[in-house]
Every structure is written in C-alpha cells, then in structure tokens.
Design an enzyme around this catalytic site. Structure first.
Site: not given
Ligand SMILES: C[S@@+](CC[C@H](N)C(=O)[O-])C[C@H]1O[C@@H](n2cnc3c(N)ncnc32)[C@H](O)[C@@H]1O
Length: 270
Positions: A52, A74, A186
C-alpha cells in the site's frame, strides 16, 4: 559500556513462507517498531512485496536484498490500482512460484479490503495466510494517550468509515445516540457533514473531538477541538490523510493526564 542496540529475541518458531503462497500482512499504523514479529518474519522471506501507499520506507527496507516491490497504493483522490487488478496480480505472482507478501497498513481486515483479496485467492486455489496488524484506529489513540475504553467513560468503541457514498454513509444520528465514542477512518474530506449529522443525533456541540494524523510516524500530530469547531479547525490546519476523526469523552482523558503529568513534573522540580 555502550548500550547495545541489537534486538535479542528468544527462540520463537515462526512459519516459513512457501513458494506460490500469498500472505496478507498487517504492517501496523506506521512505525517500523510496531510491526509484529510475524510480519517481520514474512517481510524478510518475501520474493515480492505488493504494498500500500502508506507503508513506511523503513518497513520496506527490512526485506531481503533481492526482494522486488510493487506499489499498488490507494490514496484518496489520486489514481490507484483497481482492486480486482490487485487481487488478480496476487494470483499471477503465486502461480509464478513467488513467495508473496501483500503488505497492508494497519490490520488487513480492518477497512483494508483484505477480505476481498483472500476470497480471490481462495477461489483460485492459492494458499494464503493472514497476519494481523495493529489497526490505526486503536494504535493511533494509544499513541496519543487516549484510552479506547475507560471504565466510567464508555462501554464500547465504534470504528467507522467516513466514506459517505451516494447514500450519505452510516446512520450517524443513530450512532450519536449510542453515546459511545467514535473513531472514524478516511474522514478528512467529510468532517463537516459527519459532525453536523452527529450533532443532529443529539451529541453536544462541546463534545471533545480530535483529529489524529499520521500516528506513530515522524509526522504524527493531534488537533483537539470540539464537535462544533473541529471542521473549521481542520480546514485552518490543512489536515491531510492519513487521519482519524475521534469523537467522545475519551479525548478529554488526555487533558486530565497532561495536568497530572504536569503536577508530577512540578513536584519533581520543587
Ligand atoms: C484504507 S484505510 C486502512 C486502515 C488499515 N487497514 C488499519 O487497520 O489501520 C486508511 C485509513 O486508515 C487511517 N490511518 C491509517 N494509518 C494511519 C495513521 N498512521 N494515522 C492516522 N490514521 C491512519 C486513515 O483514516 C486512513 O485514511
């Protein structure tokens, strides 16, 4: 005598990563020292590490010299590899006989899409293993002296995603009515709508609220405010991902602790 910096480990049997296997490995919230021994053992055996964006370069540096790296990170708002492509890539690498580590931030099964990846591996008869890691939502609290649970303050802790999606995300007013603290992953771009929805659910505007950024990394910071003011404070401070929005009285524990620590320091200085 100079202090030794070497790590002395007792003999622990750690598993061998076989050819054609894929291990999903949790790398923890950032600091290399928070890797588990199993994660370190996996990283050091891998031929290929598919990782990641949030993985600290010091963690990748623990791989063997011949290891190859494939970044499939991402990051919100930026182009990233498609999830199906990542899963398929893991299958191809395994079929090529590689020892594969799929290295993910935090814990692979907490907002990490690890479940989707192991389903693809299982459907394709690829041997896999999942190694837990410290999830940012809990390790980030502890790193800033905020207890996830504290007798007398809360009986649960809610880990949630701040992605709102087309439907507006979770039933925030219902979560507010639980009276239990929320740790929201997030949420950098959705702080305002989420905090408004929590207030609509009955949470007081002065509810202690914090944003924890890049916990356990050299860039770690915390912004403490109230539910009513955190969105403006975050904008003024240009808060960026990775960050957690933390709502609830557990945030105030930090002040209590700071005051006591100051008292102790003052007493020690007297
Ligand atoms: C795709 S999720 C992955 C979560 C990860 N699997 C875990 O268990 O921590 C990414 C989000 O985790 C949170 N996060 C990850 N590392 C963090 C850190 N060091 N400090 C604060 N938040 C972090 C942020 O909310 C970030 O947007």
């Amino acid at each position: 005598m100079a202090a030794s910096r070497s790590l002395v480990l007792p003999a622990i049997d750690l598993p061998e990563l076989g050819r054609g296997e894929v291990w999903l490995v949790g790398a923890g919230p950032g600091a290399p020292g928070l890797l588990t021994l199993e994660a370190l053992n996996a990283i050091q055996q891998a031929d290929v590490i598919v990782h990641d964006a949030l993985i600290d370069p010091r963690v990748l540096a623990l791989a063997k010299p011949t290891a190859r790296f494939e970044a499939v990170g991402k990051r919100g708002g930026r182009p990233s590899a498609d999830q199906d492509d990542i899963s398929e890539r893991l299958v191809v690498l395994a079929r090529n006989g590689e020892r594969v580590v799929r290295l993910k931030g935090g814990d692979p099964f907490v907002f990490g899409r690890g479940g989707e990846e192991v389903l693809t591996l299982a459907q394709n008869d690829v041997a896999f293993r999942v190694l837990p890691g410290l999830t940012a939502g809990l390790a980030g609290l502890t790193a800033f002296s905020i207890p996830a649970t504290m007798r007398g303050l809360n009986q649960a802790i809610i880990l949630a995603t701040g992605h709102l999606g087309a439907e507006g995300g979770l039933d925030w007013p219902a979560l507010a009515r639980t009276g239990q603290p929320l740790v929201i992953y997030m949420a950098v771009r959705t702080i305002a709508p989420i905090t408004e929805a929590l207030r609509a659910g009955g949470l007081a505007p002065e509810t202690a609220t914090a944003i924890i950024s890049a916990a356990t990394t050299p860039a770690a910071s915390i912004l403490v405010s109230t539910l009513a003011e955190i969105a403006d404070a975050a904008e003024a401070a240009a808060v960026a991902a990775p960050a957690l929005l933390v709502v609830g009285s557990i945030v105030s524990f930090r002040d209590t602790l700071d005051q006591l620590a100051t008292t102790l320091q003052t007493e020690a200085d007297a």
